[in-house]
Design a protein around this motif. Structure first.
Motif, PDB file in Angstrom:
ATOM      1  N   LEU A  17      64.180 112.291  25.155  1.00 18.17           N
ATOM      2  CA  LEU A  17      63.401 111.818  25.577  1.00 18.17           C
ATOM      3  C   LEU A  17      63.181 111.863  27.217  1.00 18.17           C
ATOM      4  O   LEU A  17      62.171 112.213  27.829  1.00 18.17           O
ATOM      5  CB  LEU A  17      63.533 110.081  25.272  1.00 18.17           C
ATOM      6  CG  LEU A  17      62.456 109.472  23.964  1.00 18.17           C
ATOM      7  CD1 LEU A  17      63.364 107.734  24.161  1.00 18.17           C
ATOM      8  CD2 LEU A  17      60.966 109.934  23.450  1.00 18.17           C
ATOM      9  N   THR A  23      53.630 109.340  27.781  1.00 15.19           N
ATOM     10  CA  THR A  23      52.312 110.098  28.063  1.00 15.19           C
ATOM     11  C   THR A  23      51.484 109.143  29.120  1.00 15.19           C
ATOM     12  O   THR A  23      51.787 107.382  29.006  1.00 15.19           O
ATOM     13  CB  THR A  23      51.723 109.939  26.945  1.00 15.19           C
ATOM     14  OG1 THR A  23      52.207 110.830  25.742  1.00 15.19           O
ATOM     15  CG2 THR A  23      50.140 110.264  26.603  1.00 15.19           C
ATOM     16  N   ILE A 205      50.440 115.517  22.718  1.00 18.34           N
ATOM     17  CA  ILE A 205      50.890 115.875  21.760  1.00 18.34           C
ATOM     18  C   ILE A 205      52.030 116.830  21.760  1.00 18.34           C
ATOM     19  O   ILE A 205      53.172 116.563  21.670  1.00 18.34           O
ATOM     20  CB  ILE A 205      51.277 115.795  19.952  1.00 18.34           C
ATOM     21  CG1 ILE A 205      50.131 114.340  19.399  1.00 18.34           C
ATOM     22  CG2 ILE A 205      51.990 116.242  19.162  1.00 18.34           C
ATOM     23  CD1 ILE A 205      48.970 114.597  18.226  1.00 18.34           C
ATOM     24  N   GLN A 208      54.472 116.694  24.048  1.00 17.48           N
ATOM     25  CA  GLN A 208      55.671 115.513  24.194  1.00 17.48           C
ATOM     26  C   GLN A 208      56.991 116.361  23.663  1.00 17.48           C
ATOM     27  O   GLN A 208      57.385 116.664  23.658  1.00 17.48           O
ATOM     28  CB  GLN A 208      55.370 114.808  23.652  1.00 17.48           C
ATOM     29  CG  GLN A 208      54.704 113.431  24.074  1.00 17.48           C
ATOM     30  CD  GLN A 208      55.244 112.998  25.579  1.00 17.48           C
ATOM     31  OE1 GLN A 208      56.281 112.737  25.555  1.00 17.48           O
ATOM     32  NE2 GLN A 208      54.511 113.238  26.500  1.00 17.48           N
ATOM     33  N   ASP A 209      56.643 117.171  22.517  1.00 17.72           N
ATOM     34  CA  ASP A 209      56.658 117.735  21.356  1.00 17.72           C
ATOM     35  C   ASP A 209      55.749 118.574  20.351  1.00 17.72           C
ATOM     36  O   ASP A 209      55.458 118.930  19.466  1.00 17.72           O
ATOM     37  CB  ASP A 209      57.373 116.607  20.417  1.00 17.72           C
ATOM     38  CG  ASP A 209      58.433 117.225  18.840  1.00 17.72           C
ATOM     39  OD1 ASP A 209      59.098 119.011  19.090  1.00 17.72           O
ATOM     40  OD2 ASP A 209      59.306 116.581  18.681  1.00 17.72           O
ATOM     41  N   PHE A 212      57.185 119.626  16.421  1.00 12.64           N
ATOM     42  CA  PHE A 212      56.777 118.382  16.357  1.00 12.64           C
ATOM     43  C   PHE A 212      55.432 119.367  15.271  1.00 12.64           C
ATOM     44  O   PHE A 212      54.770 119.169  14.473  1.00 12.64           O
ATOM     45  CB  PHE A 212      56.568 117.180  16.574  1.00 12.64           C
ATOM     46  CG  PHE A 212      56.075 116.675  15.564  1.00 12.64           C
ATOM     47  CD1 PHE A 212      56.277 115.347  15.307  1.00 12.64           C
ATOM     48  CD2 PHE A 212      54.533 116.471  16.231  1.00 12.64           C
ATOM     49  CE1 PHE A 212      55.556 114.258  14.104  1.00 12.64           C
ATOM     50  CE2 PHE A 212      53.530 114.904  15.970  1.00 12.64           C
ATOM     51  CZ  PHE A 212      54.551 114.227  14.827  1.00 12.64           C
ATOM     52  N   ASP A 261      56.403 112.672   9.352  1.00 10.25           N
ATOM     53  CA  ASP A 261      56.504 113.241  10.680  1.00 10.25           C
ATOM     54  C   ASP A 261      55.254 112.335  11.745  1.00 10.25           C
ATOM     55  O   ASP A 261      55.939 111.615  12.193  1.00 10.25           O
ATOM     56  CB  ASP A 261      56.600 114.093  10.370  1.00 10.25           C
ATOM     57  CG  ASP A 261      57.498 115.140  10.504  1.00 10.25           C
ATOM     58  OD1 ASP A 261      58.175 114.817   9.951  1.00 10.25           O
ATOM     59  OD2 ASP A 261      56.750 116.905   9.719  1.00 10.25           O
ATOM     60  N   THR A 264      55.925 109.361  13.315  1.00  9.56           N
ATOM     61  CA  THR A 264      56.492 109.255  14.520  1.00  9.56           C
ATOM     62  C   THR A 264      55.893 109.021  15.508  1.00  9.56           C
ATOM     63  O   THR A 264      55.787 108.511  17.157  1.00  9.56           O
ATOM     64  CB  THR A 264      57.668 110.124  15.029  1.00  9.56           C
ATOM     65  OG1 THR A 264      56.659 111.563  14.910  1.00  9.56           O
ATOM     66  CG2 THR A 264      58.365 109.913  13.407  1.00  9.56           C
ATOM     67  N   LEU A 265      54.385 109.509  15.291  1.00 16.53           N
ATOM     68  CA  LEU A 265      53.161 109.934  16.517  1.00 16.53           C
ATOM     69  C   LEU A 265      53.280 108.730  17.578  1.00 16.53           C
ATOM     70  O   LEU A 265      52.977 109.052  18.541  1.00 16.53           O
ATOM     71  CB  LEU A 265      52.748 110.152  15.594  1.00 16.53           C
ATOM     72  CG  LEU A 265      51.196 110.939  16.123  1.00 16.53           C
ATOM     73  CD1 LEU A 265      52.243 111.885  16.996  1.00 16.53           C
ATOM     74  CD2 LEU A 265      49.527 111.420  15.120  1.00 16.53           C
ATOM     75  N   LYS A 268      56.013 109.119  20.244  1.00 18.05           N
ATOM     76  CA  LYS A 268      55.604 110.108  20.995  1.00 18.05           C
ATOM     77  C   LYS A 268      54.451 109.486  21.602  1.00 18.05           C
ATOM     78  O   LYS A 268      54.703 109.977  23.498  1.00 18.05           O
ATOM     79  CB  LYS A 268      55.226 111.105  19.778  1.00 18.05           C
ATOM     80  CG  LYS A 268      56.231 111.635  18.927  1.00 18.05           C
ATOM     81  CD  LYS A 268      56.199 112.535  18.321  1.00 18.05           C
ATOM     82  CE  LYS A 268      57.287 113.175  18.163  1.00 18.05           C
ATOM     83  NZ  LYS A 268      58.339 113.708  17.867  1.00 18.05           N
TER      84      LYS A 268
END
Lengths: 272, 400
Positions: A17, A23, A205, A208-209, A212, A261, A264-265, A268
């Motif tokens: 993190l 965000t 998104i 962040q990742d 993913f 998956d 987890t949004l 995130k």
């Protein structure tokens, strides 16, 4: 003392993190409002097409009613994260026979699946007038209520996972449209609705990742590829009983992974 | 020559690094272990705090729950013979839910609950609803008093952007209809369609006025041009208004109407592309009402050829009401004492404008007396002052 400070600083570098800035809440305003615009358009389609569908039912045009059933419902399935926030309408529009103690005979079993039962199982439009009127009234009511609803951002972002959970729980088994076997329409509707959410928040998104996002895209593509095998020339889908056992099995993996998956949004995007 | 007792070789540089490296690895491993054990402890904590609810064939057990405000985890165990759902409802709205819980299995629902009374959907739709009573805690009381965080504004700001989108579409549509009437050479129709087009613009005016240049192209009055009405640069709504209502002519209006369609189309796009911080959401409405109170109400200069000023004021008021409605949940939570004053100011302004209606239409502004104009200005000012209290009360300017 020294050791623990060092451990702590190591922890901070190891923690995924810490590597990314969170965000900014205001960055979510665009996607959340675009999602409402999307939902509003889908409900517009739902209202228009439900009118045509119920007109056919009331005219006693069984063939047309059967043909319109699935493409009409798709517009409900794609926006379920919002539609099912209204528990009373979700029950009267989209409840399945299992939700009712007295089954198909229950007075409060109404909506798409009750009409589906008569059209496809009893093969008639008889006795459906009141149910057709009720469905029309309910989708218009839904349209009004959604217009007045400030979308909770965590429900919008969480909606992607909710749609995939819905697919995992009811679509792969083929129980949603058990009389018409038109489950693949709903399946695609749920997937498209989830993909829409991912697409709208793609920029946030990605920041962040990235990995993913690539994984999610890959699994969406895997699902779409299998669904595409069963598309018919008129843009519709084969009935679910035509779906081969190995394809059903092949859907389970990507669908479950997507559900996991996408759950987890919210975290995130800082909405937990 | 030979040395029978081997001396310990001085530790090589590489070895020294290796030792240092392994210490780092050990510390890192220790850190990770600590991290993991904390995580596991957190998970156990959640399990430990789970509230078990069993769905039987005809009811849930327990069917009446009481929990403290904040995060709660419910483990829903399905002992009925069907796949069923469990939902927490606030009125008809679902707060949290779990659908399709298979018979014999259980699922966990995590909810972050505010104090209050909720209903529970419990399995079959015919089953009796359960109740969930959420009691306040010191923390929830403190949260209720605290000013909202930036996240709390995502909803209202998104909804305002949806408003800009739908009103923007309505504006493009209304201006296109006006342009088509002008193209068709229908003066009476063009005069009639000027009104809804202006109303549509005035519903967006608070936001539109942030886009200075584009807004000028759309909305500038003749006073802003050197040669006033005769100035070749004079265009937009008021240029159309001048010809339609003063000259009563459609001569050479085609290109001006066409350009207005282009400009309002661009306006919609730019409004959607703008980012509006929370303090601006209220600020733009206050500015719009102040201009109404300080200038436009007394002078009637805005619609000086058509005299449909009251229609515009009413549309400005609608925009103000929209923003208040969007802020209402936050105000109710964190600054409830402001709401009665805001609502009464909204209603007083509304009543004032409604009093100027004859047979469902607002009166022409040239028939409104100076005293009535002052009443309009006072009501608009009172509303602006009431809305000005929102920023400090919610801490909009210092949001994190």
């Amino acid at each position: 003392m020294k050791k623990s400070t060092l451990a702590l600083s190591l922890l901070m570098t190891l923690s995924p993190l810490a590597a990314f800035a969170a965000t900014a809440p205001l960055d979510l305003v665009g996607p959340v409002s675009d999602y409402k615009i999307y939902v509003t358009e889908e409900i517009g389609e739902l209202v228009t097409q439900t009118q045509a569908f119920t007109d056919a039912v009331k005219k006693g045009d069984l063939a047309t009613a059967k043909k319109l059933y699935a493409p009409t419902r798709v517009h409900y399935e794609s926006i379920e994260p919002i539609a099912e926030l209204f528990s009373d309408l979700d029950a009267s529009i989209d409840s399945r026979v299992d939700d009712h103690e007295k089954g198909v005979k229950a007075d409060d079993f109404t909506g798409f699946h009750r009409i589906e039962y008569t059209l496809f199982s009893e093969n008639t439009t008889q006795g459906l007038d009141a149910l057709a009127d009720g469905l029309n009234k309910d989708v218009k009511d839904l349209q009004d209520r959604v217009a007045g609803l400030t979308f909770p951002p965590e429900k919008v972002v969480g909606g992607a996972a909710a749609l995939l959970e819905e697919v995992a729980a009811t679509k792969i088994s083929g129980e949603e449209d058990r009389y018409s076997h038109t489950d693949l329409y709903d399946f695609q509707g749920n997937i498209d609705g989830a993909k829409k959410i991912v697409d709208l928040f793609r920029g946030q998104i990605e920041k962040q990742d990235k990995a993913f996002l690539a994984k999610v895209d890959k699994n969406f593509a895997a699902v779409d590829k299998i669904l595409a095998k069963y598309k018919t020339k008129d843009g519709g889908f084969e009935t679910y009983d035509k779906v081969k056992e190995n394809d059903r099995k092949a859907l389970v993996g990507p669908v479950n992974t997507l559900a996991e998956d996408l759950s987890t949004l919210r975290g995130k995007l800082g909405l937990n | 020559m030979s040395n029978p007792t081997p001396q310990p070789a001085p530790p090589s540089r590489a070895l020294r690094w290796a030792v240092a490296g392994s210490v780092v690895v050990m510390i890192a491993a220790g850190g990770l272990f600590y991290y993991a054990s904390q995580l596991a402890a957190a998970k156990r904590q959640i399990n430990h705090n789970e509230i078990a609810v069993t769905i039987h064939g005809h009811a849930c057990e327990p069917n009446a729950l009481t929990v403290p405000a904040g995060r709660a985890s419910f483990r829903i165990i399905n002992r009925s013979d069907r796949a069923v759902e469990w939902e927490i409802l606030d009125g008809v709205l679902v707060v949290e839910e779990r659908e399709n819980i298979a018979p014999g299995l259980s699922q966990v629902i995590n909810a972050n609950l505010l104090p209050g009374d909720y209903a529970i959907t419990c399995g079959l739709l015919s089953n009796p609803r359960g109740t969930l009573h959420v009691t306040p805690t010191a923390e929830s009381d403190a949260q209720a008093k605290a000013k909202p965080s930036m996240v709390a504004f995502i909803g209202p700001l998104s909804e305002f952007r949806v408003y800009l989108s739908s009103q923007g579409t309505a504006l493009v549509k209304a201006v296109t209809a006006l342009q088509q009437a002008i193209d068709a050479g229908d003066l009476a129709q063009a005069q009639a369609l000027y009104v809804p087009a202006r109303e549509a613009y005035q519903r967006l005016a608070p936001a539109s006025q942030r886009l200075a240049e584009l807004d000028n192209a759309i909305n500038a009055r003749a006073d802003y041009f050197e040669k006033r009405e005769q100035d070749p640069s004079f265009s937009g709504f008021h240029r159309l208004e001048y010809s339609l209502f003063q000259q009563r002519s459609l001569d050479s209006l085609g290109p001006i109407a066409q350009r207005l369609v282009t400009d309002v189309t661009a306006l919609k796009q730019q409004l959607l592309a703008q980012s509006l911080p929370p303090e601006q959401l209220v600020g733009i409405v206050v500015r719009n009402l102040n201009s109404l109170a300080d200038v436009r109400a007394a002078s009637g200069e805005e619609e000086r050829y058509s005299h449909i000023d009251v229609n515009g004021f009413a549309a400005n008021l609608q925009a103000a009401r929209k923003v208040v409605d969007l802020m209402r949940p936050l105000l109710t939570k964190s600054a409830a004492d402001l709401l009665p004053g805001i609502d009464s100011a909204l209603n007083a302004f509304d009543a004032e404008l409604n009093g100027l209606k004859v047979d469902g239409h607002y009166r022409r502004y040239d028939s409104i007396t100076a005293d009535q104009r002052k009443q309009i200005a006072d009501k608009a000012k009172a509303l602006a002052v009431a809305l000005d209290g929102i920023d400090p009360a919610l801490g909009l300017s210092g949001l994190k």
